[in-house]
Motif scaffolding. Structure first.
Motif, PDB file in Angstrom:
ATOM      1  N   THR A 184      94.072  64.345  95.083  1.00 23.55           N
ATOM      2  CA  THR A 184      94.295  64.373  93.740  1.00 23.55           C
ATOM      3  C   THR A 184      93.196  64.301  93.016  1.00 23.55           C
ATOM      4  N   THR A 185      93.454  64.152  91.458  1.00 19.49           N
ATOM      5  CA  THR A 185      92.026  64.230  90.647  1.00 19.49           C
ATOM      6  C   THR A 185      91.634  62.794  90.292  1.00 19.49           C
ATOM      7  N   ALA A 186      92.208  61.624  90.987  1.00 18.43           N
ATOM      8  CA  ALA A 186      92.112  60.316  90.743  1.00 18.43           C
ATOM      9  C   ALA A 186      90.739  59.942  91.043  1.00 18.43           C
ATOM     10  N   GLY A 187      90.075  59.082  90.126  1.00 20.63           N
ATOM     11  CA  GLY A 187      88.808  58.584  90.381  1.00 20.63           C
ATOM     12  C   GLY A 187      88.813  57.019  90.674  1.00 20.63           C
ATOM     13  N   ALA A 188      90.178  56.777  90.633  1.00 24.81           N
ATOM     14  CA  ALA A 188      90.419  55.330  90.870  1.00 24.81           C
ATOM     15  C   ALA A 188      91.992  55.239  91.222  1.00 24.81           C
ATOM     16  N   VAL A 189      91.874  54.044  92.277  1.00 20.95           N
ATOM     17  CA  VAL A 189      93.373  53.827  92.699  1.00 20.95           C
ATOM     18  C   VAL A 189      93.479  52.404  92.111  1.00 20.95           C
ATOM     19  N   THR A 190      94.425  51.973  91.543  1.00 22.33           N
ATOM     20  CA  THR A 190      95.030  50.682  91.010  1.00 22.33           C
ATOM     21  C   THR A 190      96.558  50.196  91.602  1.00 22.33           C
ATOM     22  N   LEU A 191      96.607  49.153  91.544  1.00 21.42           N
ATOM     23  CA  LEU A 191      97.822  48.734  92.144  1.00 21.42           C
ATOM     24  C   LEU A 191      98.246  47.045  91.317  1.00 21.42           C
ATOM     25  N   ASN A 192      99.349  46.811  91.407  1.00 23.54           N
ATOM     26  CA  ASN A 192      99.851  45.459  91.141  1.00 23.54           C
ATOM     27  C   ASN A 192     100.399  44.856  92.135  1.00 23.54           C
ATOM     28  N   VAL A 193     100.097  43.561  92.501  1.00 19.80           N
ATOM     29  CA  VAL A 193     100.642  42.706  93.570  1.00 19.80           C
ATOM     30  C   VAL A 193     101.063  41.201  92.824  1.00 19.80           C
ATOM     31  N   PHE A 194     101.849  40.707  93.236  1.00 17.92           N
ATOM     32  CA  PHE A 194     102.321  39.469  92.738  1.00 17.92           C
ATOM     33  C   PHE A 194     101.285  38.256  93.434  1.00 17.92           C
ATOM     34  N   SER A 195     100.982  37.458  92.510  1.00 16.94           N
ATOM     35  CA  SER A 195      99.965  36.382  92.795  1.00 16.94           C
ATOM     36  C   SER A 195     100.336  35.626  93.863  1.00 16.94           C
ATOM     37  N   VAL A 196     101.730  35.276  94.233  1.00 13.86           N
ATOM     38  CA  VAL A 196     102.094  34.523  95.357  1.00 13.86           C
ATOM     39  C   VAL A 196     101.991  35.241  96.746  1.00 13.86           C
ATOM     40  N   ASN A 197     101.663  36.398  96.579  1.00 12.73           N
ATOM     41  CA  ASN A 197     101.575  37.171  97.803  1.00 12.73           C
ATOM     42  C   ASN A 197     100.247  37.200  98.136  1.00 12.73           C
ATOM     43  N   GLU A 198      99.589  36.246  98.685  1.00 12.99           N
ATOM     44  CA  GLU A 198      98.245  36.011  99.306  1.00 12.99           C
ATOM     45  C   GLU A 198      97.836  37.074 100.358  1.00 12.99           C
ATOM     46  N   LYS A 199      98.626  37.109 101.254  1.00 10.71           N
ATOM     47  CA  LYS A 199      98.312  38.039 102.386  1.00 10.71           C
ATOM     48  C   LYS A 199      98.270  39.562 101.786  1.00 10.71           C
ATOM     49  N   ALA A 200      98.983  39.988 100.979  1.00 14.57           N
ATOM     50  CA  ALA A 200      98.837  41.449 100.400  1.00 14.57           C
ATOM     51  C   ALA A 200      97.493  41.484  99.368  1.00 14.57           C
ATOM     52  N   ARG A 201      97.178  40.313  98.867  1.00 15.66           N
ATOM     53  CA  ARG A 201      96.120  40.200  97.997  1.00 15.66           C
ATOM     54  C   ARG A 201      94.954  40.286  98.977  1.00 15.66           C
ATOM     55  N   ARG A 202      94.853  39.458  99.901  1.00 15.20           N
ATOM     56  CA  ARG A 202      93.773  39.743 100.833  1.00 15.20           C
ATOM     57  C   ARG A 202      93.521  40.998 101.621  1.00 15.20           C
ATOM     58  N   CYS A 203      94.690  41.591 101.996  1.00 13.29           N
ATOM     59  CA  CYS A 203      94.711  42.929 102.527  1.00 13.29           C
ATOM     60  C   CYS A 203      93.911  43.956 101.525  1.00 13.29           C
ATOM     61  N   TYR A 204      94.385  44.072 100.161  1.00 13.19           N
ATOM     62  CA  TYR A 204      93.769  44.949  99.395  1.00 13.19           C
ATOM     63  C   TYR A 204      92.440  44.680  98.889  1.00 13.19           C
ATOM     64  N   ALA A 205      91.878  43.275  99.015  1.00 10.53           N
ATOM     65  CA  ALA A 205      90.738  43.078  98.677  1.00 10.53           C
ATOM     66  C   ALA A 205      89.841  43.694  99.954  1.00 10.53           C
ATOM     67  N   ALA A 206      90.224  43.316 101.234  1.00 12.64           N
ATOM     68  CA  ALA A 206      89.672  44.047 102.369  1.00 12.64           C
ATOM     69  C   ALA A 206      89.579  45.490 102.281  1.00 12.64           C
ATOM     70  N   ALA A 207      90.290  46.163 101.673  1.00  8.79           N
ATOM     71  CA  ALA A 207      90.165  47.670 101.546  1.00  8.79           C
ATOM     72  C   ALA A 207      89.383  47.908 100.603  1.00  8.79           C
ATOM     73  N   GLY A 208      88.696  46.960  99.852  1.00 10.32           N
ATOM     74  CA  GLY A 208      87.992  47.259  98.411  1.00 10.32           C
ATOM     75  C   GLY A 208      88.227  47.110  97.173  1.00 10.32           C
ATOM     76  N   PHE A 209      89.556  46.754  97.008  1.00  6.59           N
ATOM     77  CA  PHE A 209      90.155  46.698  95.677  1.00  6.59           C
ATOM     78  C   PHE A 209      89.595  45.370  94.993  1.00  6.59           C
ATOM     79  N   GLU A 210      89.309  45.426  93.908  1.00  4.23           N
ATOM     80  CA  GLU A 210      88.897  44.249  92.999  1.00  4.23           C
ATOM     81  C   GLU A 210      89.975  43.742  92.065  1.00  4.23           C
ATOM     82  N   GLU A 211      90.046  42.695  91.907  1.00  6.16           N
ATOM     83  CA  GLU A 211      90.922  41.809  90.647  1.00  6.16           C
ATOM     84  C   GLU A 211      90.402  42.337  89.277  1.00  6.16           C
ATOM     85  N   VAL A 212      91.333  42.678  88.672  1.00  5.79           N
ATOM     86  CA  VAL A 212      90.808  43.018  87.212  1.00  5.79           C
ATOM     87  C   VAL A 212      91.528  42.231  86.184  1.00  5.79           C
TER      88      VAL A 212
END
Length: 170
Positions: free
Chosen positions: A114-142
């Motif tokens: 795609t033409t995307a220069g960034a990938v974003t996502l939303n995750v619920f704060s209570v979903n700690e496992k998912a948040r850690r997974c996304y951080a391990a993939a390089g996502f940063e909290e905005v």
């Protein structure tokens, strides 16, 4: 891991088996899809999202060709950003790194197809496992929006995360 487009009339069976209970379903879909998933309800909503926002649904398969996950990608911001949505992993493959592989494969698809220069996502704060997974993939909290979603007497915050193409490591 291989990702492929979702096949209507076939893949709903796998996706329906991924949400093992109502809370997991809410964490995954923010109740955009009704619980329990039915083919008609799920695929009707997928088609609606495709028509309205251009969502592209995908299945992730392991080396044996088994469906192990699902996600959707939406391009927005005039195609400069891709939003990763509805990420879920089969319960029999959780805790094995499958989620991390899926998220990396989704980001790679977005950056390479795609033409995307960034990938974003939303995750619920209570979903700690998912948040850690996304951080391990390089996502940063905005940002975090507290009390964004009500579930069964709980209020969940929504954490927005972002991965810039120039910070992406395959």
């Amino acid at each position: 891991m291989k990702i492929r487009p979702y096949i209507y009339g076939v893949d709903h069976i796998s996706v329906a088996s991924f949400g093992t209970d109502e809370r997991t379903h809410a964490l995954w879909s923010a109740n955009i899809f009704r619980y329990p998933l039915t083919q008609e309800g799920f695929e009707g909503k997928l088609r609606e999202l495709e028509a309205n926002t251009g969502d592209m649904p995908f299945i992730a398969e392991n080396g044996k060709g088994e469906a192990v996950g699902f996600f959707s990608i939406e391009l927005y911001n005039e195609g400069r950003d891709a939003m990763l949505k509805f990420v879920i992993v089969s319960p029999s493959h959780r805790g094995e790194g499958t989620g991390l592989q899926l998220v990396k494969a989704a980001a790679e698809y977005a950056f390479n197809n795609t033409t995307a220069g960034a990938v974003t996502l939303n995750v619920f704060s209570v979903n700690e496992k998912a948040r850690r997974c996304y951080a391990a993939a390089g996502f940063e909290e905005v940002s975090v929006e507290p009390s964004a979603f009500a579930y069964n007497g709980e209020m969940w915050g929504r954490c927005s995360m972002r991965l810039e193409a120039d910070k992406w490591s395959r």
